[in-house]
Enzyme design. Structure first.
Site, PDB file in Angstrom:
ATOM      1  N   GLY A 229       0.824  -1.196   0.000  1.00 28.81           N
ATOM      2  CA  GLY A 229       0.000   0.000   0.000  1.00 28.81           C
ATOM      3  C   GLY A 229       0.857   1.245   0.000  1.00 28.81           C
ATOM      4  O   GLY A 229       2.027   1.222  -0.416  1.00 28.81           O
ATOM      5  N   SER A 230       0.314   2.340   0.473  1.00 29.02           N
ATOM      6  CA  SER A 230       1.016   3.618   0.433  1.00 29.02           C
ATOM      7  C   SER A 230       2.155   3.655   1.431  1.00 29.02           C
ATOM      8  O   SER A 230       2.170   2.927   2.432  1.00 29.02           O
ATOM      9  CB  SER A 230       0.036   4.760   0.732  1.00 29.02           C
ATOM     10  OG  SER A 230      -0.331   4.757   2.102  1.00 29.02           O
ATOM     11  N   GLU A 251       5.626  -3.414   0.923  1.00 27.79           N
ATOM     12  CA  GLU A 251       5.770  -2.978  -0.472  1.00 27.79           C
ATOM     13  C   GLU A 251       4.971  -1.700  -0.593  1.00 27.79           C
ATOM     14  O   GLU A 251       3.740  -1.711  -0.531  1.00 27.79           O
ATOM     15  CB  GLU A 251       5.237  -4.027  -1.448  1.00 27.79           C
ATOM     16  CG  GLU A 251       5.412  -3.570  -2.885  1.00 27.79           C
ATOM     17  CD  GLU A 251       4.630  -4.401  -3.880  1.00 27.79           C
ATOM     18  OE1 GLU A 251       4.412  -3.898  -4.997  1.00 27.79           O
ATOM     19  OE2 GLU A 251       4.226  -5.522  -3.540  1.00 27.79           O
ATOM     20  N   LEU A 252       5.678  -0.574  -0.776  1.00 26.11           N
ATOM     21  CA  LEU A 252       5.038   0.728  -0.643  1.00 26.11           C
ATOM     22  C   LEU A 252       5.026   1.468  -1.980  1.00 26.11           C
ATOM     23  O   LEU A 252       4.837   0.868  -3.018  1.00 26.11           O
ATOM     24  CB  LEU A 252       5.734   1.516   0.468  1.00 26.11           C
ATOM     25  CG  LEU A 252       5.852   0.746   1.807  1.00 26.11           C
ATOM     26  CD1 LEU A 252       6.586   1.557   2.843  1.00 26.11           C
ATOM     27  CD2 LEU A 252       4.476   0.322   2.312  1.00 26.11           C
ATOM     28  N   GLY A 253       5.217   2.777  -1.944  1.00 28.70           N
ATOM     29  CA  GLY A 253       5.043   3.589  -3.140  1.00 28.70           C
ATOM     30  C   GLY A 253       6.218   3.525  -4.100  1.00 28.70           C
ATOM     31  O   GLY A 253       7.242   2.905  -3.844  1.00 28.70           O
ATOM     32  N   CYS A 285       2.401   0.312  -8.619  1.00 30.47           N
ATOM     33  CA  CYS A 285       3.616   0.765  -7.929  1.00 30.47           C
ATOM     34  C   CYS A 285       4.793   0.879  -8.886  1.00 30.47           C
ATOM     35  O   CYS A 285       5.727   1.655  -8.647  1.00 30.47           O
ATOM     36  CB  CYS A 285       3.959  -0.173  -6.772  1.00 30.47           C
ATOM     37  SG  CYS A 285       4.379  -1.863  -7.271  1.00 30.47           S
ATOM     38  N   GLU A 378       4.497  10.628  -5.900  1.00 29.82           N
ATOM     39  CA  GLU A 378       3.899   9.503  -6.604  1.00 29.82           C
ATOM     40  C   GLU A 378       2.512   9.914  -7.077  1.00 29.82           C
ATOM     41  O   GLU A 378       1.676  10.341  -6.281  1.00 29.82           O
ATOM     42  CB  GLU A 378       3.804   8.278  -5.695  1.00 29.82           C
ATOM     43  CG  GLU A 378       3.234   7.066  -6.399  1.00 29.82           C
ATOM     44  CD  GLU A 378       3.062   5.872  -5.486  1.00 29.82           C
ATOM     45  OE1 GLU A 378       3.088   4.736  -5.993  1.00 29.82           O
ATOM     46  OE2 GLU A 378       2.895   6.076  -4.261  1.00 29.82           O
ATOM     47  N   PHE A 380       0.097   8.008  -9.158  1.00 32.49           N
ATOM     48  CA  PHE A 380      -0.916   6.952  -9.126  1.00 32.49           C
ATOM     49  C   PHE A 380      -2.123   7.322  -9.964  1.00 32.49           C
ATOM     50  O   PHE A 380      -3.277   7.121  -9.585  1.00 32.49           O
ATOM     51  CB  PHE A 380      -1.321   6.619  -7.688  1.00 32.49           C
ATOM     52  CG  PHE A 380      -1.224   5.137  -7.388  1.00 32.49           C
ATOM     53  CD1 PHE A 380      -0.010   4.484  -7.468  1.00 32.49           C
ATOM     54  CD2 PHE A 380      -2.348   4.392  -7.051  1.00 32.49           C
ATOM     55  CE1 PHE A 380       0.090   3.125  -7.217  1.00 32.49           C
ATOM     56  CE2 PHE A 380      -2.266   3.029  -6.801  1.00 32.49           C
ATOM     57  CZ  PHE A 380      -1.034   2.401  -6.878  1.00 32.49           C
TER      58      PHE A 380
END
Length: 506
Positions: A229-230, A251-253, A285, A378, A380
């Protein structure tokens, strides 16, 4: 219940089986804004139930022969392949996926399930060198129960790639999907795994909001959390998990760079850049968030990229549009605000920048400078910022200015030149002569910096996050003997005989 019917999950959660809970929440199509189903709305007490079931069921699952666990996961991949139309429908209706993206994602999920089946059979230990005359080795064993919190953007694969290997190694799993994609990100997977033969209680799906995720992270019986996520949410979850010293894999941006060198084919580069920035409305991502182009080629690249953007349609996936909707109004407003602020800061809107409902037109921003929001944040969303550079030294500085470091693509007529230059970029993944969005189930995956301290590990490293080293025996029949003497079954050993010892570091 059938995998292929909505009756399987309508109004339900999957906690030891299909259950109705005290509350429900609607499943809303982002394309139409209309409710298309309902699912159960979980609470912290439901997480407690799911974890208790997993704690009870996991030991027997761990003792199931690995070949049988592998067979279950292979059947799951086969079942998903048989029910592609069902998965495609829910990825389209619930997650806003265009048909091509939905098919792409289904293929990835099938690959993850087959790869997990193979993972169940990989070597699970190693021989250790010893100065003593004994056989010393370590094994990796299941951690017990793994908690998974997955996002909305690629909901099926980003759930499956954490769930499947954890199950393959004998763990129980409790999954909390994003509430906006509960079916495609959780309940469909539960139906597939149940039909494939995963025992009741080993795997549960608890739909819900942030309170459900918090309950999963803080439960002391869940030693490992996998979160996608973020970056902001990941920091909060990492801090929460640290209070109980559990493993938190994040697991992020991302703000990934596509680098066009001065010997690249501009037409091919623009085609790659369009795919990298506009696939699934930029909600990935690995999306190409920055296009770095030599100053002398910038105008030609802009024209070619604008041409691609203006040929792509944003609209309902069922109408054949190449870009579906953004996931919700707050996400659309965030994207549009970023575009507006970047133009106000000096960027030029080359095309796009408008929307109809949640359908945001493919957008190209030219003359983006390093400090503009479209360069530093980011996005998105389906926005392609073009940044000019004058030298390779400046290029390296620009690419590495981002705190994120997941994926970099380098396009060049000389692959070795691209490879050598790319060694200067801070990134976990490097693509030569391809854009930034690509992945395979057997390949290691991860980044550096604000992308996250640890992410999903695959390949031979897949066992690390979701297993533990085997425990050291509490005693040794060699106690009190000379360190040069080993023994087996309490009997002194002569030269050429070996005792067995297991070592651990949790």
């Amino acid at each position: 219940m059938s995998v292929g019917t909505q009756d399987t999950w309508e109004g339900r959660a999957y906690i030891g089986g299909w259950v109705q809970l005290a509350d429900r929440m609607p499943v809303v199509s982002p394309s139409t804004g209309e409710p298309i189903a309902s699912v159960a709305l979980g609470a912290p007490a439901d997480v407690e139930t799911a974890v208790s079931l997993a704690v009870d069921a996991q030991p027997a699952w761990a003792l199931t022969p690995p070949g049988e666990r592998a067979a279950v996961l292979r059947r799951a991949g086969d079942l998903l392949n048989e029910h592609r139309a069902v998965a495609r429908r829910w990825l389209s209706d619930e997650a806003g996926s265009a048909t091509a993206k939905a098919e792409f994602e289904i293929g990835l999920v099938i690959s993850e399930l087959y790869q997990a089946a193979a993972t169940a059979l990989i070597p699970f230990g190693q021989l250790l060198r010893s100065e003593l005359p004994r056989l010393s080795f370590s094994r990796r064993l299941p951690v017990g129960v793994v908690g998974v919190i997955s996002p909305f953007n690629f909901p099926a694969v980003l759930s499956a790639r954490s769930v499947a290997p954890a199950l393959a190694l004998g763990n129980g799993v409790v999954l909390k999907p994003d509430p906006r994609t509960t079916v495609s990100g959780g309940l469909l997977l539960a139906a597939i795994l149940e039909a494939a033969g995963v025992p009741a209680g080993v795997f549960s799906v608890v739909p819900g909001a942030a309170a459900v995720g918090q309950a999963l992270v803080t439960d002391p019986r869940v030693p490992v959390i996998s979160f996608t996520g973020s970056t902001a949410a990941g920091r909060a979850i990492g801090a929460l998990g640290a209070e109980s010293l559990k493993r938190v894999h994040l697991e992020l941006g991302g703000n990934n760079a596509l680098v066009i060198l001065d010997d690249a084919d501009i037409a091919a580069a623009a085609a790659a850049g369009a795919w990298g920035s506009f696939l699934h409305q930029g909600q990935i991502c690995m999306t190409t968030g920055r296009h770095f182009v030599p100053e002398r080629l910038a105008a030609a690249y802009e024209r070619a990229l604008v041409g691609h953007a203006e040929r792509l349609r944003a609209g309902p996936p069922e109408d054949g549009a190449e870009l579906g909707p953004l996931i919700d109004a707050p996400q659309r407003d965030r994207v549009h605000d970023l575009v507006t602020r970047s133009v106000a800061a000096g960027a030029r809107l080359a095309t796009g920048g408008t929307y109809d409902g949640l359908h945001y037109r493919p957008t190209v921003l030219a003359e983006v400078a390093p400090g503009h929001p479209a360069s530093t944040e980011e996005i998105f969303g389906p926005v392609a910022p073009i940044v000019r550079y004058r030298s390779e030294d400046e290029l390296v500085q620009l690419v590495n200015a981002s705190p994120y470091g997941l994926s970099v693509g380098v396009l060049s007529g000389n692959a070795m030149r691209a490879y050598e230059l790319a060694g200067q970029f801070r990134s976990g993944i490097l693509h030569i002569n391809d854009q930034t969005v690509d992945d395979e189930a057997q390949a290691p995956f991860g980044g550096v910096g604000a992308w996250g301290p640890r992410g999903p590990e695959r390949g031979l490293a897949v066992t690390r996050p979701i297993s533990r080293r085997s425990p050291r025996p509490s005693g040794s029949p060699c106690r009190g003997r000379s360190p040069r003497t080993a023994c087996s079954s309490g009997t002194p050993s002569g030269r050429g005989h070996f005792s067995m010892q297991e070592r651990t570091r949790r």
